[in-house]
Design an enzyme around this catalytic site. Structure first.
Site, PDB file in Angstrom:
ATOM      1  N   LYS A 111      31.054 -12.868   9.142  1.00  0.00           N
ATOM      2  CA  LYS A 111      31.593 -12.181   9.341  1.00  0.00           C
ATOM      3  C   LYS A 111      33.341 -12.514  10.311  1.00  0.00           C
ATOM      4  CE  LYS A 111      28.955  -8.798  10.631  1.00  0.00           C
ATOM      5  NZ  LYS A 111      27.268  -8.891  10.041  1.00  0.00           N
TER       6      LYS A 111
HETATM    7  C1  LIG Z   1      26.000  -8.410   9.430  1.00  0.00           C
HETATM    8  C2  LIG Z   1      25.839  -9.144   8.344  1.00  0.00           C
HETATM    9  C3  LIG Z   1      24.882  -8.525   7.611  1.00  0.00           C
HETATM   10  C4  LIG Z   1      24.614  -6.969   6.890  1.00  0.00           C
HETATM   11  O1  LIG Z   1      26.644  -6.935   6.713  1.00  0.00           O
HETATM   12  P1  LIG Z   1      26.678  -5.412   6.813  1.00  0.00           P
HETATM   13  O2  LIG Z   1      28.758  -5.561   6.179  1.00  0.00           O
HETATM   14  O3  LIG Z   1      26.603  -4.718   7.949  1.00  0.00           O
HETATM   15  O4  LIG Z   1      25.842  -4.983   5.021  1.00  0.00           O
HETATM   16  C5  LIG Z   1      24.185  -9.718   6.715  1.00  0.00           C
HETATM   17  N1  LIG Z   1      23.904 -11.516   7.213  1.00  0.00           N
HETATM   18  C6  LIG Z   1      24.491 -11.399   8.176  1.00  0.00           C
HETATM   19  C7  LIG Z   1      24.249 -13.420   8.334  1.00  0.00           C
HETATM   20  C8  LIG Z   1      25.049 -10.249   9.371  1.00  0.00           C
HETATM   21  O5  LIG Z   1      25.882 -11.594  10.024  1.00  0.00           O
END
Ligand SMILES: *Cc1c(COP(=O)(O)O)cnc(C)c1O
Length: 461
Positions: A111
């Site tokens: 993120k």
């Molecule tokens: C947010 C997240 C996901 C999912 O990603 P999306 O973009 O919402 O599909 C997968 N793994 C981790 C560790 C995340 O923080």
């Protein structure tokens, strides 16, 4: 670039307005009117270029003319300067696969890659407009800390982050609640992540509240996040032989933001063979893919909580593009889906979906055995989300293209699952182990829109 809403009833906007609006006024999500193209020659010229510069060149057509090329370069350089790896998104071999390590940012999940840039973009744009905003967000764990880290102490921003009480890991909670900055406000909601997300959507839907508070979004409904994520598809493809070779990606998926960025990269000309959507037992996407009907089911907690999701909000962006951008029709279908909990996909849409994507899932047991086996065979520790991706990738038929699996979090973020799988404890990085000695700041509220809105009003006074 001009942007339109997936529901066809909101004004056409330019990038900087889309950045600050978040959700479109008709309840839809903004997407670019067309996908900018990266030619083969341009792709070649991006090989071995530093990440921040690739980001500048890939994103320029998407953010112009709101933001100049030079300014964008300043912002991408600042955004990626404090990553713990100078490649930002290094690619490492893992047996027959490749791991794209997306967890070298300040909060140890992928993120950060989008949110560090988003923080820079917000600050630039707010200063230019001499404006203040209130960001409200919902997190299933990783968005929260990444958004807080990206926005803390930034002028013009108050950030209110909702998380489902008791449903994020201890480290995830501490990463949010121990931040001392006065513009950061955490609320734990008695409910699921979807409840939190619905509260945020409901606040955005209240026109008066939204304009009074100048609400803005950091969830992956914010287009800038999806755009920022497309960059590592470009850098990874180049490292694995593009434009002369195609690459496939396997993406641990929750809200569909990450894999939507992969779709976008593919539409922009990055040679992508397949996009594999990997879910945990909250498998609405793989069921939809298999049956052609999207049907809601209650969320069940899993070892990969960032993927514990009932409805993936960014899937709307894909459906919009696959259904020839008929926004008004999509709006009707969404209304019906919200009412009945079922959506039978149009057969053309389903056909295109099945040519570009594969969708599959991994159970918690498969996740634990994957973490264990990867560790035994290679000595590498992977987090449970990444393990969903590896487990799903292992079950795909062999292909001539390289398979790159998105490693979305550092294993230290989910030490309980990793320890359960491998049977041995491991040392947390000092950035994480020091958190438990700090004071926490967090409010607790029931799943009640009026109470949450009151709290948002209070903190923004
Ligand atoms: C947010 C997240 C996901 C999912 O990603 P999306 O973009 O919402 O599909 C997968 N793994 C981790 C560790 C995340 O923080």
């Amino acid at each position: 670039m001009r942007y339109e809403s997936t529901r066809g009833g909101a004004p056409i906007l330019e990038f900087s307005d889309v950045l600050l609006e978040g959700l479109a006024s008709d309840g839809g999500l903004y997407v670019p009117k067309q996908w900018p193209l990266i030619t083969k020659t341009e792709l070649r010229s991006l090989a071995n270029v530093p990440y921040a510069e690739v980001a500048q060149r890939v994103l320029a057509p998407l953010v112009g003319p709101s933001i100049s090329f030079e300014t964008l370069g300043d912002l991408t350089h600042r955004a990626y300067a404090n990553f713990r790896h100078d490649e930002v998104a290094p690619v490492v071999e893992l047996g027959e696969f490749f791991l794209v390590e997306l967890h070298w940012g300040p909060t140890f999940s992928f993120k950060d890659i989008a949110l560090q840039l988003l923080g820079q973009l917000f600050e630039y744009e707010l200063e230019r407009r001499d404006k203040k905003i209130t960001i409200v967000g919902a997190t299933s764990g990783d968005t929260g800390s990444a958004a807080i880290e990206a926005c803390k102490d930034r002028a013009g921003i108050e950030l209110v982050m909702l998380h489902p009480k008791g449903r994020v890991s201890e480290i995830q909670r501490l990463q949010m609640t121990t931040v001392e900055s006065l513009n950061i406000h955490n609320i734990a909601i008695d409910g699921t992540f979807d409840d939190c997300q619905d509260l945020v959507k409901a606040m955005f839907a209240q026109e008066k509240f939204r304009s009074e508070m100048s609400l803005a979004a950091v969830n992956s409904i914010n287009w800038a996040r999806v755009a920022a994520q497309s960059v590592y598809y470009v850098t990874t493809a180049l490292k694995l032989g593009a434009p002369d070779r195609k690459v496939s990606f396997c993406v641990p998926t929750g809200n569909f933001g990450n894999v939507m960025a992969g779709y976008m990269a593919s539409q922009m000309g990055v040679p992508i063979e397949r996009l594999v959507v990997a879910s945990n037992h909250n498998d609405i996407l793989s069921r939809t893919y298999e049956t052609g009907t999207m049907s809601m089911e209650p969320v069940r907690p899993s070892l990969s909580p960032a993927m514990d999701i009932q409805v993936s909000s960014n899937f709307e962006r894909l459906l919009f593009d696959l259904s020839e951008r008929k926004g008004r029709e999509l709006a009707e279908q969404f209304k019906e889906f919200r009412r009945s909990g079922n959506w039978v996909l149009n057969s053309e849409v389903l056909k295109t979906l099945r040519t570009k994507f594969i969708a599959d899932k991994a159970s918690d047991e498969q996740v634990l055995s994957t973490i264990r086996q990867v560790h035994q065979k290679t000595g590498v520790l992977v987090d449970p989300h990444t393990a969903v991706g590896i487990s799903v990738a292992e079950r795909q038929p062999p292909s001539s293209s390289a398979m790159a699996i998105m490693s979305t979090a550092h294993p230290a973020k989910f030490p309980d699952a990793v320890t359960e799988a491998t049977g041995s404890a491991f040392n947390l990085p000092p950035e994480l182990s020091s958190l438990s000695s700090l004071d926490e700041r967090c409010d607790f509220l029931p799943n009640n829109l009026n109470l949450v809105m009151d709290r948002v009003r209070e903190v923004t006074k």
